[in-house]
Design a protein around this motif. Structure first.
Motif, mmCIF file in Angstrom:
data_model
loop_
_atom_site.group_PDB
_atom_site.id
_atom_site.type_symbol
_atom_site.label_atom_id
_atom_site.label_comp_id
_atom_site.label_asym_id
_atom_site.label_seq_id
_atom_site.Cartn_x
_atom_site.Cartn_y
_atom_site.Cartn_z
ATOM 1 N N ALA A 195 0.820 -1.207 0.000
ATOM 2 C CA ALA A 195 0.000 0.000 0.000
ATOM 3 C C ALA A 195 0.856 1.261 0.000
ATOM 4 O O ALA A 195 0.455 2.300 -0.535
ATOM 5 C CB ALA A 195 -0.928 0.004 1.215
ATOM 6 N N GLU A 196 2.052 1.163 0.568
ATOM 7 C CA GLU A 196 2.914 2.338 0.651
ATOM 8 C C GLU A 196 3.613 2.625 -0.674
ATOM 9 O O GLU A 196 3.897 3.778 -0.996
ATOM 10 C CB GLU A 196 3.967 2.134 1.745
ATOM 11 N N LYS A 197 3.882 1.577 -1.474
ATOM 12 C CA LYS A 197 4.619 1.783 -2.721
ATOM 13 C C LYS A 197 3.872 2.730 -3.651
ATOM 14 O O LYS A 197 4.468 3.644 -4.226
ATOM 15 C CB LYS A 197 4.878 0.458 -3.427
ATOM 16 N N ALA A 198 2.568 2.512 -3.824
ATOM 17 C CA ALA A 198 1.800 3.351 -4.741
ATOM 18 C C ALA A 198 1.876 4.820 -4.345
ATOM 19 O O ALA A 198 2.029 5.706 -5.199
ATOM 20 C CB ALA A 198 0.348 2.886 -4.783
ATOM 21 N N LYS A 199 1.802 5.084 -3.052
ATOM 22 C CA LYS A 199 1.869 6.472 -2.575
ATOM 23 C C LYS A 199 3.246 7.080 -2.848
ATOM 24 O O LYS A 199 3.358 8.231 -3.264
ATOM 25 C CB LYS A 199 1.567 6.523 -1.073
#
Length: 327
Positions: free
Chosen positions: A61-65
Motif C-alpha cells: 500500500a505504501e509503494k503506490a503512494k
C-alpha cells in the motif's frame, strides 16, 4: 477412553471447520465470495504483503503512494531529465515503438502511464502522415482512372468517412497529465486526444475498446505487474496489440559495467542539479535493476493470455520492446 474419543472427534471437527474457512477465503480471492465478512478477512491479510521500492522493501500500500510522490516531484522537469539521462536517445526508442506498431488511420490507442504524452503525440502524427500518404496515392490513381476505378468510386462515394484515430492518455498522476496537456496545447493538438486519470491495475474502461495498448517506462513502477498486464488484455479488442517499452537487462558485459557506473554515479547527480531531487532519481535507477529481464517479462505477458509474444533489444538491452497480441 470416552474422554479420549470425545477429544479426537472435537479435533476432527475443528480441522474440518478450518478447511472450510480456508476454502471460502480462496473463493473470495477470485471474486466468487458470497460471504462479505470472509472477503474482508482476506483483504485485511493482503495489507501485510510487501514489495520493493527501488532496493527498499515496503508494504504494498505504501509503494503506490511513494511512486505517486516521485512523479509528482519530477513532472515539471521530466522531459528535460529524459533528454539529459539518455542523451536524447529516449526519443529514438519511442520512435522505434511507433515504427514497430505501424498504426493505420482509424486506430484507437490507449497509452498507460503516458502522462507527458510522448507516445500519444507520435501516434497521432504517424496516423496523420499515413492518411495523407493514402490520400496522395488516391489522387494519383484518379488522374488517369481505369473503368474499374470509376466503378469502385461510384459504388463507394456514399459510404461514411473512415473513423478518426484517437489516443487516450491514462495516468494515475494528475501532475504528469497536467504537464502533458500543456505540451499538447503548445503543439496545437486539439482533436483526437483525451486525458484520463486512471490506475493501470484497474483501468476505467470497458472491455474490448482499443486496438493498441502501450506503456512506456511505466510498468516497473506498478505494484502488481501481472494485474496491469491482465487489464491490458481486458481493454484490448480481439486482435489488439500490447506494446511495452521498458528498461531491461544489458546483454554486453562491458556495456553493462559502464551502464551501471553511469546510472548510479551520474543520474542521481543530474537529478539533483536539474530537478533538485536526488532521491527520486536514485529510486528510478534502482527500480530498473529490480525489473524482470527480457525472458522473464516475456513469460509474464504470455501467462496473462497474450499470444505471439516477442521482444526486441534496443541499445544493447538498455531498453527492450515487448509485444503481444490478444486473440
Amino acid at each position: 477412553m470416552a474422554a479420549s474419543c470425545r477429544l479426537l472427534v472435537w479435533r476432527i471437527l475443528r480441522t474440518h471447520r478450518n478447511i472450510n474457512i480456508t476454502f471460502a477465503g480462496r473463493l473470495g480471492r477470485s471474486g466468487c465470495c458470497s460471504e462479505l465478512s470472509v472477503c474482508r478477512c482476506f483483504s485485511d491479510g493482503t495489507t501485510d504483503k510487501s514489495t520493493h521500492f527501488g532496493f527498499e522493501t515496503v508494504p504494498e500500500a505504501e509503494k503506490a503512494k511513494r511512486v505517486y510522490k516521485v512523479f509528482e516531484n519530477v513532472a515539471q522537469k521530466y522531459d528535460v531529465m529524459n533528454d539529459a539521462m539518455s542523451l536524447g536517445v529516449h526519443r529514438l526508442w519511442k520512435d522505434a515503438l511507433l515504427h514497430a506498431m505501424r498504426p493505420q488511420p482509424g486506430a484507437r490507442l490507449l497509452d498507460v502511464a503516458g502522462g507527458t504524452g510522448d507516445i500519444a503525440f507520435r501516434f497521432l502524427d504517424y496516423v496523420h502522415s499515413q492518411r495523407q500518404r493514402q490520400q496522395r496515392q488516391a489522387t494519383r490513381s484518379m488522374q488517369t482512372p481505369s473503368w474499374q476505378d470509376i466503378s469502385v468510386n461510384y459504388s463507394t462515394e456514399n459510404e461514411a468517412e473512415p473513423r478518426e484515430s484517437r489516443a487516450v492518455v491514462c495516468d494515475i498522476n494528475k501532475e504528469m497529465l497536467r504537464v502533458g496537456k500543456q505540451k499538447a496545447d503548445g503543439m496545437g493538438i486539439t482533436t483526437g486526444l483525451s486525458w484520463v486519470v486512471g490506475d493501470a491495475e484497474e483501468l476505467p474502461f470497458d472491455d474490448d475498446q482499443f486496438d493498441v495498448y502501450t506503456i512506456a517506462f511505466g510498468i516497473r513502477n506498478v505494484t502488481h505487474m501481472n494485474q496491469a498486464i491482465q487489464e491490458a488484455l481486458r481493454v484490448l479488442k480481439p486482435g489488439g496489440r500490447f506494446m511495452c517499452l521498458e528498461f531491461s537487462k544489458v546483454t554486453n558485459p562491458m556495456l553493462a559495467r559502464l551502464y551501471d557506473a553511469y546510472s548510479f554515479q551520474l543520474i542521481p547527480v543530474l537529478g539533483e542539479v536539474i530537478a533538485g531531487d536526488w532521491k527520486s532519481y536514485q529510486y528510478l535507477v534502482e527500480s530498473i535493476r529490480k525489473f524482470p529481464n527480457q525472458e522473464e517479462f516475456k513469460g509474464m505477458i504470455e501467462d496473462a493470455g497474450f499470444y505471439c509474444v516477442q521482444y526486441y533489444n534496443l541499445t544493447g538491452g538498455v531498453v527492450a520492446l515487448h509485444s503481444g497480441f490478444k486473440l
